[in-house]
Motif scaffolding. Structure first.
Motif, PDB file in Angstrom:
ATOM      1  N   PRO A  76       0.841  -1.200   0.000  1.00 42.29           N
ATOM      2  CA  PRO A  76       0.000   0.000   0.000  1.00 42.29           C
ATOM      3  C   PRO A  76       0.875   1.248   0.000  1.00 42.29           C
ATOM      4  CG  PRO A  76       0.060  -0.977   2.184  1.00 42.29           C
ATOM      5  CD  PRO A  76       0.800  -1.920   1.288  1.00 42.29           C
ATOM      6  N   ALA A  77       0.528   2.225  -0.836  1.00 38.87           N
ATOM      7  CA  ALA A  77       1.276   3.479  -0.869  1.00 38.87           C
ATOM      8  C   ALA A  77       1.075   4.220   0.449  1.00 38.87           C
ATOM      9  CB  ALA A  77       0.812   4.338  -2.037  1.00 38.87           C
ATOM     10  N   CYS A  78       2.165   4.835   0.939  1.00 36.67           N
ATOM     11  CA  CYS A  78       2.115   5.570   2.216  1.00 36.67           C
ATOM     12  C   CYS A  78       2.110   7.068   1.933  1.00 36.67           C
ATOM     13  CB  CYS A  78       3.314   5.184   3.077  1.00 36.67           C
ATOM     14  SG  CYS A  78       3.355   5.996   4.690  1.00 36.67           S
ATOM     15  N   PHE A  79       1.215   7.807   2.605  1.00 37.50           N
ATOM     16  CA  PHE A  79       1.061   9.240   2.349  1.00 37.50           C
ATOM     17  C   PHE A  79       1.363  10.110   3.564  1.00 37.50           C
ATOM     18  CE2 PHE A  79      -1.440   7.188  -0.917  1.00 37.50           C
ATOM     19  CZ  PHE A  79      -1.115   7.923  -2.048  1.00 37.50           C
ATOM     20  N   GLY A  80       1.718   9.503   4.674  1.00 40.11           N
ATOM     21  CA  GLY A  80       2.064  10.330   5.820  1.00 40.11           C
ATOM     22  C   GLY A  80       2.165   9.523   7.096  1.00 40.11           C
ATOM     23  N   ILE A  81       2.956  10.040   8.031  1.00 39.47           N
ATOM     24  CA  ILE A  81       3.083   9.423   9.354  1.00 39.47           C
ATOM     25  C   ILE A  81       3.072  10.535  10.399  1.00 39.47           C
ATOM     26  CG2 ILE A  81       4.356   7.397   8.558  1.00 39.47           C
ATOM     27  CD1 ILE A  81       6.906   8.702   9.548  1.00 39.47           C
ATOM     28  N   GLY A  82       2.585  10.212  11.582  1.00 40.72           N
ATOM     29  CA  GLY A  82       2.577  11.170  12.688  1.00 40.72           C
ATOM     30  C   GLY A  82       3.266  10.570  13.895  1.00 40.72           C
ATOM     31  N   ASP A  83       4.025  11.394  14.630  1.00 45.50           N
ATOM     32  CA  ASP A  83       4.793  10.844  15.751  1.00 45.50           C
ATOM     33  C   ASP A  83       3.951  10.764  17.015  1.00 45.50           C
ATOM     34  OD1 ASP A  83       4.825  13.368  17.074  1.00 45.50           O
ATOM     35  OD2 ASP A  83       6.518  13.980  15.834  1.00 45.50           O
ATOM     36  N   PHE A  84       4.499  10.057  18.006  1.00 42.34           N
ATOM     37  CA  PHE A  84       3.775   9.809  19.246  1.00 42.34           C
ATOM     38  C   PHE A  84       3.703  11.058  20.130  1.00 42.34           C
ATOM     39  CE2 PHE A  84       4.448   5.473  17.959  1.00 42.34           C
ATOM     40  CZ  PHE A  84       3.371   4.773  18.505  1.00 42.34           C
ATOM     41  N   ALA A  85       4.520  12.070  19.852  1.00 43.26           N
ATOM     42  CA  ALA A  85       4.490  13.295  20.664  1.00 43.26           C
ATOM     43  C   ALA A  85       3.181  14.038  20.489  1.00 43.26           C
ATOM     44  CB  ALA A  85       5.673  14.188  20.281  1.00 43.26           C
ATOM     45  N   HIS A  86       2.564  13.905  19.336  1.00 44.14           N
ATOM     46  CA  HIS A  86       1.291  14.581  19.077  1.00 44.14           C
ATOM     47  C   HIS A  86       0.187  13.544  18.831  1.00 44.14           C
ATOM     48  CE1 HIS A  86       4.469  17.528  18.080  1.00 44.14           C
ATOM     49  NE2 HIS A  86       3.622  18.376  18.658  1.00 44.14           N
ATOM     50  N   GLN A  87       0.170  12.956  17.638  1.00 44.51           N
ATOM     51  CA  GLN A  87      -0.784  11.885  17.330  1.00 44.51           C
ATOM     52  C   GLN A  87      -0.100  10.906  16.392  1.00 44.51           C
ATOM     53  OE1 GLN A  87      -4.135  10.935  18.298  1.00 44.51           O
ATOM     54  NE2 GLN A  87      -3.183   9.190  17.298  1.00 44.51           N
ATOM     55  N   ALA A  88       0.120   9.704  16.873  1.00 45.44           N
ATOM     56  CA  ALA A  88       0.755   8.673  16.044  1.00 45.44           C
ATOM     57  C   ALA A  88      -0.254   8.152  15.025  1.00 45.44           C
ATOM     58  CB  ALA A  88       1.258   7.532  16.911  1.00 45.44           C
ATOM     59  N   TYR A  89       0.193   8.047  13.778  1.00 44.41           N
ATOM     60  CA  TYR A  89      -0.658   7.485  12.727  1.00 44.41           C
ATOM     61  C   TYR A  89       0.198   7.143  11.522  1.00 44.41           C
ATOM     62  CZ  TYR A  89      -0.298  12.022  10.324  1.00 44.41           C
ATOM     63  OH  TYR A  89       0.180  13.134   9.688  1.00 44.41           O
ATOM     64  N   VAL A  90      -0.369   6.351  10.629  1.00 43.54           N
ATOM     65  CA  VAL A  90       0.151   6.207   9.271  1.00 43.54           C
ATOM     66  C   VAL A  90      -1.054   6.328   8.348  1.00 43.54           C
ATOM     67  CG1 VAL A  90       2.169   4.784   9.827  1.00 43.54           C
ATOM     68  CG2 VAL A  90      -0.012   3.676   9.314  1.00 43.54           C
ATOM     69  N   VAL A  91      -0.851   6.996   7.228  1.00 40.66           N
ATOM     70  CA  VAL A  91      -1.908   7.119   6.228  1.00 40.66           C
ATOM     71  C   VAL A  91      -1.473   6.356   4.996  1.00 40.66           C
ATOM     72  CG1 VAL A  91      -3.171   8.670   4.700  1.00 40.66           C
ATOM     73  CG2 VAL A  91      -2.748   9.329   7.075  1.00 40.66           C
ATOM     74  N   ILE A  92      -2.316   5.421   4.573  1.00 41.59           N
ATOM     75  CA  ILE A  92      -2.009   4.592   3.407  1.00 41.59           C
ATOM     76  C   ILE A  92      -3.190   4.627   2.434  1.00 41.59           C
ATOM     77  CG2 ILE A  92      -0.453   3.030   4.645  1.00 41.59           C
ATOM     78  CD1 ILE A  92      -2.786   1.060   4.883  1.00 41.59           C
ATOM     79  N   GLU A  93      -2.932   4.184   1.213  1.00 44.11           N
ATOM     80  CA  GLU A  93      -4.027   4.102   0.253  1.00 44.11           C
ATOM     81  C   GLU A  93      -5.044   3.058   0.705  1.00 44.11           C
ATOM     82  OE1 GLU A  93      -3.450   2.040  -3.516  1.00 44.11           O
ATOM     83  OE2 GLU A  93      -1.441   1.450  -2.876  1.00 44.11           O
ATOM     84  N   ARG A  94      -6.292   3.288   0.391  1.00 45.95           N
ATOM     85  CA  ARG A  94      -7.342   2.329   0.722  1.00 45.95           C
ATOM     86  C   ARG A  94      -7.586   1.443  -0.494  1.00 45.95           C
ATOM     87  NH1 ARG A  94     -13.240   3.703   3.497  1.00 45.95           N
ATOM     88  NH2 ARG A  94     -13.890   1.525   3.803  1.00 45.95           N
ATOM     89  N   ILE A  95      -7.182   0.210  -0.382  1.00 46.65           N
ATOM     90  CA  ILE A  95      -7.305  -0.729  -1.496  1.00 46.65           C
ATOM     91  C   ILE A  95      -8.720  -1.297  -1.498  1.00 46.65           C
ATOM     92  CG2 ILE A  95      -6.411  -2.888  -2.471  1.00 46.65           C
ATOM     93  CD1 ILE A  95      -3.792  -2.178  -0.889  1.00 46.65           C
ATOM     94  N   PRO A  96      -9.414  -1.209  -2.616  1.00 51.86           N
ATOM     95  CA  PRO A  96     -10.799  -1.708  -2.651  1.00 51.86           C
ATOM     96  C   PRO A  96     -10.850  -3.223  -2.462  1.00 51.86           C
ATOM     97  CG  PRO A  96     -10.039  -1.136  -4.858  1.00 51.86           C
ATOM     98  CD  PRO A  96      -8.990  -0.646  -3.919  1.00 51.86           C
TER      99      PRO A  96
END
Length: 481
Positions: A76-96
């Motif tokens: 899955p393509a990755c479009f962003g990550i967020g660190d644990f200091a604020h809000q941890a996340y990863v954003v990936i493409e949504r595969i149908p």
């Protein structure tokens, strides 16, 4: 209680949060959008509340490290990550579509359907391993298929990357994974062997063709440890019509020692793509589990219980390439064929795990009606298969390392290039003929292959007597990937 920063309508680093689409034990998935990205997206949020498993946080950190480094259609393509200091996340493409987990009620699948699915997964694994990543959690819920047909591997929380710290290995002593699919060496702490993923894929293939998991559903560490010495029931003991070639492949994947399995995912995909050429051994006819004597010998032999580790993913792949050699049985001179054989021998000599695919193209006419028999009434296709095996016999390769293929095509160069791409060939060896007016005008097959192949290409010329009476040959530089 304070409202969670992640809720429908929230904006996080420009991503607008939509609905929660899945709540798992280690993370939740939310649909998100961003104005500058025109495709469906998912935001993965780790569970970090009081009492949550610390391994969930560490595995999420691994996913954050690995996902941005991956590329291609099988991830899955990755479009962003967020660190644990604020809000941890990863954003990936949504595969149908859905994961393979949704197909469990349909098991067992037809053999051909299962073969097609697992060939695609093995191809995806080969691509992942070339990116220096071992997945370590191959199972139905970690696999999806794009509408275009490519398998996509998801969930990298348990993975390891050659060039990144292995946080799970550093911080935890117990093996993490999905028990029914975990390779034996994982129980001894080995995490750098890509053949562990092939074991998991063998479990999946066994399960999808028999509807029975080869090692049951046990989740206890003690129960899992039995696979260090106990083999599964052969599939044909469960299903009398189980194809011998398929049992050969499944049981090779499920070998207790990694060195007994396929050396690479690409070689596994190759055998799945050419079941008629799978070398059958005693595995194919096996009707019972190993004897108790063999089991006890494994159990108390520490050399078997603690498998050897490989240097790294790249080294394992480099030592086990798929080499294709184009042999012209119809027009080839003895001199050129001898030079090709010599080149193949030199390339294969230091690579005992490499395999050789001998390829010949039966050229079809563009507007004529092609006949399957020659002037002597022999089948052209079969006759060339026999000639290819005869050509390769002086190389004295084990039958499991050699396959022969006759391709029927109007354009020989395109046929060879397509074969190389479809079968993940690492190296093409092809002969270059002496100059002629026709080849000057239309271009040679070897020149087109050297120019367009996405792998290494060696072009061999017929030997000519050079000064001093030495035979010489030319080799092209590796093609750019």
């Amino acid at each position: 209680m304070a409202k969670s920063p992640v809720h429908p309508g929230a904006v996080i680093d420009g991503f607008v949060v939509g609905e929660c689409v899945h709540a798992g034990g280690m993370a939740t998935l939310w649909s998100v959008t961003r104005a500058d990205i025109d495709r469906p997206l998912l935001m993965k949020i780790p569970r970090v509340a009081e009492g949550e498993d610390p391994a969930a946080i560490v595995s999420f950190e691994m996913e954050q490290l690995i996902l941005p480094k991956l590329s291609g259609p099988h991830v899955p393509a990755c479009f962003g990550i967020g660190d644990f200091a604020h809000q941890a996340y990863v954003v990936i493409e949504r595969i149908p579509g859905e994961t393979l987990y949704k197909r469990l009620p349909e098991l067992p699948l037809a053999y051909e359907e299962a073969r097609g699915l697992v060939t695609g997964i093995a191809t995806a694994l080969a691509d992942l391993h070339k990116q220096h990543v071992i997945h370590h959690d191959i199972k139905p819920s970690s696999i999806m298929f794009r509408p275009s047909g490519e398998a996509v591997l998801i969930d990298y929380g348990l993975s390891c990357h050659k060039h990144l710290p292995d946080l799970l290995q550093e911080e935890f002593r117990l093996p993490y994974g999905t028990a029914p699919y975990m390779a034996p060496e994982r129980l001894t702490g080995v995490r750098n062997d890509p053949r562990s993923d092939l074991f998991s894929l063998g479990v999946l293939l066994y399960f999808f063709t028999t509807a029975v998991r080869p090692f049951g559903e046990t989740e206890t560490l003690r129960g899992m440890q039995r696979r260090l010495w106990r083999d599964p029931y052969p599939p044909r003991q469960l299903k009398a019509d189980y194809p011998p070639w398929l049992q050969e492949i499944v049981l090779r994947c499920l070998e207790i020692e990694p060195k007994g399995r396929y050396p690479t995912a690409a070689q596994l995909a190759f055998d799945l793509s050419h079941p008629d050429q799978v070398k059958l051994t005693a595995r194919a006819e096996k009707a019972k589990r190993d004897s108790i004597t063999t089991v006890w010998r494994r159990r108390f032999n520490r050399g078997l219980v603690q498998p050897e580790s490989v240097a790294d993913v790249a080294a394992q792949i480099a030592s086990s390439p798929i080499v294709a050699i184009a042999v012209d049985t119809a027009e080839g001179t003895d001199e050129l064929n001898g030079a090709l054989r010599l080149a193949a021998a030199r390339i294969l000599a230091p690579l005992p795990a490499a395999r050789l695919a001998c390829v010949n193209v039966l050229k079809l006419g563009r507007i004529t009606i092609d006949r399957t028999l020659d002037e002597q009434g022999k089948n052209k296709h079969v006759d060339r298969l026999v000639q290819l095996r005869h050509w390769a016999s002086p190389l004295k390769l084990d039958a499991s390392r050699l396959t022969v293929h006759v391709l029927e095509a109007v354009d020989p160069a395109s046929a060879i290039l397509e074969f190389a791409k479809a079968n993940q060939v690492d190296h093409i060896i092809i002969g270059a003929r002496r100059d002629s007016v026709l080849r000057t005008l239309l271009g040679s097959v070897s020149a087109k292959i050297a120019a367009e192949a996405n792998c290494t290409v060696t072009v061999v010329r017929p030997p000519r007597l050079a000064a001093g009476g030495m035979a010489v040959a030319e080799a092209a530089k590796p093609a750019k990937r």
